[in-house]
Design a protein around this motif. Structure first.
Motif, PDB file in Angstrom:
ATOM      1  N   ILE A 277       0.827  -1.212   0.000  1.00  0.00           N
ATOM      2  CA  ILE A 277       0.000   0.000   0.000  1.00  0.00           C
ATOM      3  C   ILE A 277       0.862   1.263   0.000  1.00  0.00           C
ATOM      4  N   THR A 278       2.045   1.215   0.603  1.00  0.00           N
ATOM      5  CA  THR A 278       2.908   2.396   0.538  1.00  0.00           C
ATOM      6  C   THR A 278       3.481   2.563  -0.868  1.00  0.00           C
ATOM      7  N   ALA A 279       3.813   1.448  -1.529  1.00  0.00           N
ATOM      8  CA  ALA A 279       4.325   1.526  -2.900  1.00  0.00           C
ATOM      9  C   ALA A 279       3.303   2.159  -3.841  1.00  0.00           C
ATOM     10  N   LYS A 280       2.024   1.887  -3.599  1.00  0.00           N
ATOM     11  CA  LYS A 280       0.954   2.458  -4.429  1.00  0.00           C
ATOM     12  C   LYS A 280       0.444   3.794  -3.899  1.00  0.00           C
ATOM     13  N   GLY A 281       0.929   4.211  -2.729  1.00  0.00           N
ATOM     14  CA  GLY A 281       0.479   5.479  -2.163  1.00  0.00           C
ATOM     15  C   GLY A 281      -0.978   5.438  -1.753  1.00  0.00           C
ATOM     16  N   VAL A 282      -1.376   4.391  -1.044  1.00  0.00           N
ATOM     17  CA  VAL A 282      -2.771   4.233  -0.622  1.00  0.00           C
ATOM     18  C   VAL A 282      -2.926   4.743   0.810  1.00  0.00           C
ATOM     19  N   ALA A 283      -3.913   5.615   1.031  1.00  0.00           N
ATOM     20  CA  ALA A 283      -4.243   6.051   2.388  1.00  0.00           C
ATOM     21  C   ALA A 283      -4.918   4.890   3.112  1.00  0.00           C
ATOM     22  N   SER A 284      -4.574   4.711   4.387  1.00  0.00           N
ATOM     23  CA  SER A 284      -5.068   3.511   5.067  1.00  0.00           C
ATOM     24  C   SER A 284      -5.526   3.779   6.490  1.00  0.00           C
ATOM     25  N   ILE A 285      -6.460   2.917   6.918  1.00  0.00           N
ATOM     26  CA  ILE A 285      -6.853   2.824   8.321  1.00  0.00           C
ATOM     27  C   ILE A 285      -6.466   1.412   8.741  1.00  0.00           C
ATOM     28  N   LEU A 286      -5.484   1.330   9.623  1.00  0.00           N
ATOM     29  CA  LEU A 286      -4.901   0.031   9.968  1.00  0.00           C
ATOM     30  C   LEU A 286      -5.479  -0.504  11.266  1.00  0.00           C
ATOM     31  N   ILE A 287      -5.854  -1.785  11.225  1.00  0.00           N
ATOM     32  CA  ILE A 287      -6.375  -2.500  12.397  1.00  0.00           C
ATOM     33  C   ILE A 287      -5.407  -3.643  12.680  1.00  0.00           C
ATOM     34  N   PRO A 288      -4.338  -3.406  13.459  1.00  0.00           N
ATOM     35  CA  PRO A 288      -3.338  -4.471  13.675  1.00  0.00           C
ATOM     36  C   PRO A 288      -3.969  -5.706  14.309  1.00  0.00           C
ATOM     37  N   SER A 289      -3.542  -6.869  13.849  1.00  0.00           N
ATOM     38  CA  SER A 289      -4.035  -8.104  14.451  1.00  0.00           C
ATOM     39  C   SER A 289      -3.465  -8.252  15.858  1.00  0.00           C
ATOM     40  N   PRO A 290      -4.321  -8.507  16.849  1.00  0.00           N
ATOM     41  CA  PRO A 290      -3.821  -8.719  18.215  1.00  0.00           C
ATOM     42  C   PRO A 290      -3.393 -10.163  18.459  1.00  0.00           C
ATOM     43  N   TYR A 291      -3.486 -11.000  17.436  1.00  0.00           N
ATOM     44  CA  TYR A 291      -3.249 -12.437  17.609  1.00  0.00           C
ATOM     45  C   TYR A 291      -1.903 -12.895  17.057  1.00  0.00           C
ATOM     46  N   VAL A 292      -0.987 -11.960  16.795  1.00  0.00           N
ATOM     47  CA  VAL A 292       0.303 -12.339  16.211  1.00  0.00           C
ATOM     48  C   VAL A 292       1.404 -12.256  17.263  1.00  0.00           C
ATOM     49  N   ALA A 293       2.502 -12.948  17.000  1.00  0.00           N
ATOM     50  CA  ALA A 293       3.618 -13.004  17.947  1.00  0.00           C
ATOM     51  C   ALA A 293       4.191 -11.616  18.210  1.00  0.00           C
ATOM     52  N   ASN A 294       4.435 -11.329  19.473  1.00  0.00           N
ATOM     53  CA  ASN A 294       5.088 -10.087  19.897  1.00  0.00           C
ATOM     54  C   ASN A 294       4.357  -8.813  19.458  1.00  0.00           C
ATOM     55  N   ASN A 295       3.064  -8.981  19.126  1.00  0.00           N
ATOM     56  CA  ASN A 295       2.271  -7.814  18.712  1.00  0.00           C
ATOM     57  C   ASN A 295       2.953  -7.040  17.579  1.00  0.00           C
ATOM     58  N   HIS A 296       3.622  -7.758  16.675  1.00  0.00           N
ATOM     59  CA  HIS A 296       4.446  -7.077  15.679  1.00  0.00           C
ATOM     60  C   HIS A 296       3.641  -6.225  14.698  1.00  0.00           C
ATOM     61  N   GLN A 297       2.353  -6.558  14.504  1.00  0.00           N
ATOM     62  CA  GLN A 297       1.578  -5.743  13.567  1.00  0.00           C
ATOM     63  C   GLN A 297       1.350  -4.324  14.081  1.00  0.00           C
ATOM     64  N   GLU A 298       1.196  -4.187  15.397  1.00  0.00           N
ATOM     65  CA  GLU A 298       1.043  -2.819  15.913  1.00  0.00           C
ATOM     66  C   GLU A 298       2.334  -2.033  15.726  1.00  0.00           C
ATOM     67  N   TYR A 299       3.482  -2.678  15.924  1.00  0.00           N
ATOM     68  CA  TYR A 299       4.756  -2.005  15.659  1.00  0.00           C
ATOM     69  C   TYR A 299       4.815  -1.536  14.205  1.00  0.00           C
ATOM     70  N   ASN A 300       4.414  -2.424  13.278  1.00  0.00           N
ATOM     71  CA  ASN A 300       4.400  -2.055  11.857  1.00  0.00           C
ATOM     72  C   ASN A 300       3.494  -0.858  11.614  1.00  0.00           C
ATOM     73  N   ALA A 301       2.276  -0.925  12.178  1.00  0.00           N
ATOM     74  CA  ALA A 301       1.274   0.114  11.941  1.00  0.00           C
ATOM     75  C   ALA A 301       1.725   1.460  12.478  1.00  0.00           C
ATOM     76  N   ARG A 302       2.375   1.454  13.624  1.00  0.00           N
ATOM     77  CA  ARG A 302       2.809   2.723  14.220  1.00  0.00           C
ATOM     78  C   ARG A 302       3.859   3.423  13.364  1.00  0.00           C
TER      79      ARG A 302
END
Length: 364
Positions: A277-302
């Motif tokens: 989505i960044t490569a295409k320049g898409v505006a996003s509303i991110l809902i990180p998955s709370p079910y992944v190891a080390n909560n890594h999706q929230e780190y990505n989203a932030r």
């Protein structure tokens, strides 16, 4: 030259490997490429579909608490090491590339012990345990986010490359995407997607969202195969009228059309999704998955939120009314939406595959 890739489990570990493999073939037509995965991972579907050979080994992740399962895992790890060693002896790779997942452990470890040049690629802002351990043994660690570097002890080995993406994503225009998906070009399109397996909270929130939807707004809900029937049943139960401005589908193989067509995407924060989505320049509303190891999706989203490319809503806070307010605000303020798109493009690294290929060549 012979290249061996070890990675699997989810698309997030497999797609980068495929993108790097294609970059290798673009530069070396006669390169020999072999993938190693597990019998249960998504690689069994994705790798052969892309025309690459796949071999599997026995491995499973360690549980955080000691139990009988721990003994089984240790046994499987020993079996996996032997199987990995057998594959290395038979294939004789010139370099081994790991892209994440438990399978990378035995394969990269055996390769490093044999003195075969090795490289690992970490997709997430918060690195996985396997890659943190392997970083001590491999020659190079390629990471997708600047924020990842601090988590590795041997920082001199770490190079920020970004996440490799499928090149076809960049070729589709907005008009082509809308036409291919069957939507109107004069109405905004909102897309929600929860990954290949789906995300119930996102899906059900989007069904509630449809009750408030403006008639001039178009919506595409990609439910995930496992969630599709549940979503249709909820739409029926809620007696929501679905017209030509709303499409609900289980899965989409042509995500290049989706990224090109959408005005705002509501999605998880997996590393590959964010790279695309960044490569295409898409505006996003991110809902990180709370079910992944080390909560890594929230780190990505932030990371995207800090760059001004996304809004982040934690799943526990996700309700249709708030989602509608955010979307309406963005659509009513096109300058804000445009700025989010520009910010997304600024942090994208569309040449990640080329950078990783150069790193591979530097160690062989």
């Amino acid at each position: 030259m012979k290249y061996l890739f070890a990675g699997g489990g989810t698309g997030g570990h497999i797609y980068p490997a495929i993108a790097i493999a294609k970059e290798i073939l673009k530069n070396e037509k006669d390169a020999q490429i072999l993938f190693v995965g597990t019998k249960k991972g998504l690689e069994n579907e994705l790798v052969p579909r892309e025309g690459f050979e796949l071999k599997t080994i026995t491995v499973q992740g360690f549980k955080r608490k000691l139990s009988l399962d721990t003994l089984k895992t240790i046994y499987k790890a020993m079996v996996g090491l032997k199987e990995a060693n057998d594959i290395l002896k038979e294939f004789k790779p010139d370099v081994v590339i790991g892209t994440g997942g438990y399978v990378g452990g035995p394969v990269l470890m055996m390769a490093a012990l044999k003195g075969i040049p090795t490289l690992i690629h970490e997709q997430n802002a918060f690195p996985g345990l396997t890659n943190k351990v392997l970083s001590r043994f491999v020659k190079v660690v390629a990471v997708s986010f600047e924020e990842s570097v601090k988590y590795f002890k041997n920082k001199e080995k770490v190079v920020v490359t970004g996440n490799p993406i499928r090149r076809e994503l960049l070729k589709i225009t907005k008009e082509e995407g809308l036409k291919n998906l069957g939507f109107y070009s004069d109405k905004p399109l909102i897309v929600s997607v929860g990954g290949s397996r789906g995300a119930e909270k996102i899906n059900f929130t989007m069904v509630e969202f449809l009750k408030q939807k403006d008639k001039n707004l178009q919506v595409l809900i990609i439910t995930g195969a496992n969630q599709y029937e549940k979503v249709l049943e909820k739409v029926k139960t809620e007696t929501i009228n679905i017209d030509e401005t709303v499409k609900i589908i289980p899965y989409c193989h042509n995500m290049q059309d989706v990224y090109a067509a959408t005005d705002i995407i509501i999605c998880r924060a997996g590393a590959i999704t964010l790279a695309e989505i960044t490569a295409k320049g898409v505006a996003s509303i991110l809902i990180p998955s709370p079910y992944v190891a080390n909560n890594h999706q929230e780190y990505n989203a932030r990371v995207l939120e800090k760059a001004g490319a996304s809004y982040v809503i934690l799943e526990k806070d996700l309700i249709a009314e708030e989602l509608y307010k955010k979307i309406k605000y963005l659509l009513d303020n096109p300058q804000v939406l445009s700025r989010m798109r520009d910010n997304a493009r600024k942090i994208s690294k569309i040449d990640a595959a080329e950078k990783i290929y150069k790193l591979i060549k530097s160690i062989t």
